[in-house]
Design a protein around this motif. Structure first.
Motif, PDB file in Angstrom:
ATOM      1  N   VAL A  74       0.837  -1.206   0.000  1.00 29.83           N
ATOM      2  CA  VAL A  74       0.000   0.000   0.000  1.00 29.83           C
ATOM      3  C   VAL A  74       0.870   1.253   0.000  1.00 29.83           C
ATOM      4  O   VAL A  74       0.628   2.200  -0.751  1.00 29.83           O
ATOM      5  CB  VAL A  74      -0.965  -0.010   1.212  1.00 29.83           C
ATOM      6  CG1 VAL A  74      -1.609   1.349   1.424  1.00 29.83           C
ATOM      7  CG2 VAL A  74      -2.027  -1.081   1.038  1.00 29.83           C
TER       8      VAL A  74
ATOM      9  N   TYR B 157      -2.554   4.903  -0.659  1.00 30.13           N
ATOM     10  CA  TYR B 157      -3.195   5.790   0.311  1.00 30.13           C
ATOM     11  C   TYR B 157      -2.966   7.239  -0.107  1.00 30.13           C
ATOM     12  O   TYR B 157      -1.838   7.696  -0.241  1.00 30.13           O
ATOM     13  CB  TYR B 157      -2.659   5.539   1.727  1.00 30.13           C
ATOM     14  CG  TYR B 157      -3.479   6.262   2.759  1.00 30.13           C
ATOM     15  CD1 TYR B 157      -4.713   5.760   3.156  1.00 30.13           C
ATOM     16  CD2 TYR B 157      -3.051   7.451   3.310  1.00 30.13           C
ATOM     17  CE1 TYR B 157      -5.487   6.425   4.090  1.00 30.13           C
ATOM     18  CE2 TYR B 157      -3.820   8.124   4.237  1.00 30.13           C
ATOM     19  CZ  TYR B 157      -5.041   7.605   4.620  1.00 30.13           C
ATOM     20  OH  TYR B 157      -5.813   8.269   5.533  1.00 30.13           O
ATOM     21  N   ASN B 158      -4.034   7.961  -0.336  1.00 27.34           N
ATOM     22  CA  ASN B 158      -3.971   9.343  -0.786  1.00 27.34           C
ATOM     23  C   ASN B 158      -3.725  10.261   0.414  1.00 27.34           C
ATOM     24  O   ASN B 158      -4.549  10.337   1.319  1.00 27.34           O
ATOM     25  CB  ASN B 158      -5.276   9.721  -1.480  1.00 27.34           C
ATOM     26  CG  ASN B 158      -5.210  11.071  -2.154  1.00 27.34           C
ATOM     27  OD1 ASN B 158      -4.281  11.846  -1.936  1.00 27.34           O
ATOM     28  ND2 ASN B 158      -6.190  11.358  -2.987  1.00 27.34           N
TER      29      ASN B 158
ATOM     30  N   VAL C 133      -8.281   4.560   9.375  1.00 26.70           N
ATOM     31  CA  VAL C 133      -7.072   5.334   9.670  1.00 26.70           C
ATOM     32  C   VAL C 133      -7.375   6.385  10.726  1.00 26.70           C
ATOM     33  O   VAL C 133      -6.617   6.570  11.676  1.00 26.70           O
ATOM     34  CB  VAL C 133      -6.484   5.967   8.387  1.00 26.70           C
ATOM     35  CG1 VAL C 133      -5.378   6.959   8.709  1.00 26.70           C
ATOM     36  CG2 VAL C 133      -5.984   4.886   7.443  1.00 26.70           C
TER      37      VAL C 133
ATOM     38  N   HIS D 151      -9.027  11.461   6.248  1.00 30.83           N
ATOM     39  CA  HIS D 151      -8.542  10.097   6.412  1.00 30.83           C
ATOM     40  C   HIS D 151      -9.719   9.139   6.256  1.00 30.83           C
ATOM     41  O   HIS D 151     -10.865   9.496   6.522  1.00 30.83           O
ATOM     42  CB  HIS D 151      -7.957   9.893   7.826  1.00 30.83           C
ATOM     43  CG  HIS D 151      -6.664  10.586   8.048  1.00 30.83           C
ATOM     44  ND1 HIS D 151      -5.523  10.297   7.341  1.00 30.83           N
ATOM     45  CD2 HIS D 151      -6.311  11.551   8.929  1.00 30.83           C
ATOM     46  CE1 HIS D 151      -4.533  11.050   7.763  1.00 30.83           C
ATOM     47  NE2 HIS D 151      -4.982  11.831   8.727  1.00 30.83           N
ATOM     48  N   THR D 152      -9.408   7.919   5.859  1.00 31.05           N
ATOM     49  CA  THR D 152     -10.456   6.902   5.844  1.00 31.05           C
ATOM     50  C   THR D 152     -10.852   6.613   7.287  1.00 31.05           C
ATOM     51  O   THR D 152     -10.085   6.883   8.221  1.00 31.05           O
ATOM     52  CB  THR D 152      -9.971   5.604   5.178  1.00 31.05           C
ATOM     53  OG1 THR D 152      -8.860   5.083   5.916  1.00 31.05           O
ATOM     54  CG2 THR D 152      -9.584   5.847   3.726  1.00 31.05           C
TER      55      THR D 152
END
Length: 178
Positions: free
Chosen positions: A29, A35-36, A47, A43-44
């Motif tokens: 990843v 992960y942007n 996360v 954040h997701t």
């Protein structure tokens, strides 16, 4: 070999394989740039939850030895108001005062400190103000403000949940720009 010992060996091997797969997956990843990290996206959820949990545990683990002084002195809160207005409101806002554009553009978004004052102890708030939070934009003020000024900020933040926008404006009028 006993069945229990055989079970423990299999469990240990399985655990090592799972940890290895997890590390490999995380590495893929990261290396692939999946992960942007752009500041225009939150954040997701996983996360955010992990970071929030890590923050809470990290600060709580470091509170030993910090004892809040009496924070009910009006002059202490007024001094804290002046510091807050000059150094904090830009990112955190205040009752009736939205954060500036820089504060609105930060991710994670700076906390609503009225909510923080409801949920956290004075010692917790002091620690965060003094030490800052890495990779959030929250600076460490302990090298720019003396200990009394740090506690003054905490004294004011402790009053934020009680202040309406009108009352905050009255504080601004009353305390002025000394």
């Amino acid at each position: 070999m006993s069945p229990f010992r055989k079970f423990l060996i299999h469990a240990a091997i399985t655990l090592v394989i799972l940890v290895g797969v997890g590390i490999l997956g995380a590495a893929i990843v990261v290396v692939a740039g999946v992960y942007n990290v752009a500041a225009i996206y939150q954040h997701t959820w996983p996360v955010y939850e992990i970071l929030d949990f890590a923050l809470e545990r990290s600060v709580s683990a470091r509170l030993g030895g910090i004892t809040a002084p009496a924070l009910d002195d009006a002059s202490l809160a007024e001094r804290g108001f002046r510091i807050y207005r000059d150094k904090c409101v830009q990112c955190h806002g205040a009752p009736g005062v939205p954060p500036d554009d820089a504060g609105k553009g930060m991710l994670p978004l700076p906390n609503n400190l009225a909510q923080t004052a409801r949920e956290q102890s004075a010692e917790y708030i002091y620690w965060v103000v003094a030490n800052g939070i890495r990779m959030t934009g929250m600076p460490a003020w302990q090298f720019r403000l003396d200990k009394d000024d740090l506690w003054a900020v905490v004294a004011f933040v402790e009053r934020l949940p009680e202040l309406s926008p009108r009352e905050y404006a009255e504080w601004d009028q009353k305390v002025g720009r000394r």
